[in-house]
Design an enzyme around this catalytic site. Structure first.
Site, PDB file in Angstrom:
ATOM      1  N   ASP A  88       0.654  -1.189   0.028  1.00  0.00           N
ATOM      2  CA  ASP A  88       0.303   0.062   0.082  1.00  0.00           C
ATOM      3  C   ASP A  88       0.817   1.288   0.041  1.00  0.00           C
ATOM      4  O   ASP A  88       2.051   1.285   0.455  1.00  0.00           O
ATOM      5  CB  ASP A  88      -0.782   0.119   1.240  1.00  0.00           C
ATOM      6  CG  ASP A  88      -1.812  -0.969   1.150  1.00  0.00           C
ATOM      7  OD1 ASP A  88      -1.921  -1.838   0.453  1.00  0.00           O
ATOM      8  OD2 ASP A  88      -2.893  -0.847   2.072  1.00  0.00           O
ATOM      9  N   HIS A 230       3.597  -2.243   3.173  1.00  0.00           N
ATOM     10  CA  HIS A 230       3.610  -0.883   2.532  1.00  0.00           C
ATOM     11  C   HIS A 230       5.261  -0.711   1.917  1.00  0.00           C
ATOM     12  O   HIS A 230       6.014  -0.790   2.607  1.00  0.00           O
ATOM     13  CB  HIS A 230       3.389   0.294   3.756  1.00  0.00           C
ATOM     14  CG  HIS A 230       2.299  -0.045   4.086  1.00  0.00           C
ATOM     15  ND1 HIS A 230       1.817  -0.632   5.318  1.00  0.00           N
ATOM     16  CD2 HIS A 230       1.062   0.882   4.276  1.00  0.00           C
ATOM     17  CE1 HIS A 230       0.730  -0.676   5.807  1.00  0.00           C
ATOM     18  NE2 HIS A 230      -0.120   0.316   5.163  1.00  0.00           N
TER      19      HIS A 230
END
Length: 278
Positions: A88, A230
């Site tokens: 992400d 992430h």
């Protein structure tokens, strides 16, 4: 005096004829301009119709190719232990290219849930990820919290993100990861696509430690899992090679979220939230 009156009458007549000629000429020019404008508008309509037809044909071709590829993946990996690594908030110029290098070296495809605000300044990175076979999906434009946003705010945000991603990869995302995993009825109604969450959280945003990220990914791993990471954290990126090696040693094969859904026999539905593909 009679002659003067005759000359004046003639002058007035001549002037009237000149004015009439000028008026007729102006009318001809106006009609010509209108005709040219009509032709231009018609050409624009034809060009737009052709563009739409090409886009539809391209979309259909991509769909057929994707379906064929998906059938091949299901045939090859169905029944095997599979896992989807997802990332992400990127792209990040300082970290995402390094991650792409690792994934290319390891021969692994992942799913990137791209943040529009970051993609705006990293179009080339997103395009590289797409060209290298990774799945590109949405993570909103501004990372707003859905359950704190109005329908109008959500619609504006998603429209901006979709427009940007269409510019970069030629199509808008087919699924979205809600920021923080937060959901609302308004978002379900407005976004109109599946919401993909996760069932393995590495907490890499909290514990900026590569060993911790690796340990949590491996400890939570299970067949058909969706792992959350992430790509904006260098500690995460530097844990990925070890995570891949460990999971492969455990017998896992790597797939994208779309492939995972197909292998799991899950039809992704608009407005539905998925916390895994069990």
């Amino acid at each position: 005096k009679a002659l003067e009156n005759k000359r004046e009458t003639k002058l007035v007549g001549d002037k009237g004829k000149e004015e009439e000629a000028e008026r007729l000429e102006e009318e001809k020019l106006r009609l010509k301009k209108e005709e040219e404008q009509k032709k231009q508008e018609e050409l624009k309509k034809q060009a737009e119709a052709q563009r739409i037809a090409v886009e539809r044909e391209t979309a259909l071709r991509h769909k057929r190719e994707a379906e064929e590829k998906m059938r091949e993946v299901v045939a090859e990996k169905g029944g095997k232990k599979v896992i989807a690594l997802t990332f992400d908030d990127g792209p990040n110029r300082a970290t995402t290219p390094e991650l792409l290098n690792i994934l290319k070296q390891k021969g692994v495809k992942v799913t990137f849930f791209v943040l529009g605000a970051a993609a705006r300044y990293g179009r080339d990175i997103v395009r590289r990820a797409f060209d290298e076979g990774h799945e590109i999906q949405g993570h909103t434009m501004t990372h707003g919290v859905f359950n704190a946003m109005t329908k109008e705010q959500i619609a504006t945000d998603i429209a901006a993100a979709d427009s940007l991603m269409t510019e970069i990869i030629g199509r808008k995302p087919e699924m979205i990861r809600p920021p923080y995993g937060a959901m609302s009825q308004a978002a379900k109604e407005v976004v109109g696509r599946p919401f993909i969450c996760w069932d393995v959280d590495t907490l890499d945003w909290k514990y900026r430690n590569s060993a911790s990220v690796r340990q949590r990914a491996i400890a939570g791993a299970h067949n058909r899992a969706i792992v959350l990471m992430h790509d904006i954290h260098i500690t995460t990126v530097r844990a990925v090679a070890g995570i891949i090696d460990d999971l492969r040693a455990m017998g896992y094969e790597f797939v994208t979220v779309s492939e995972l859904a197909a292998i799991s026999g899950v039809k992704l539905m608009p407005g539905r939230v998925y916390w895994g593909m069990k």
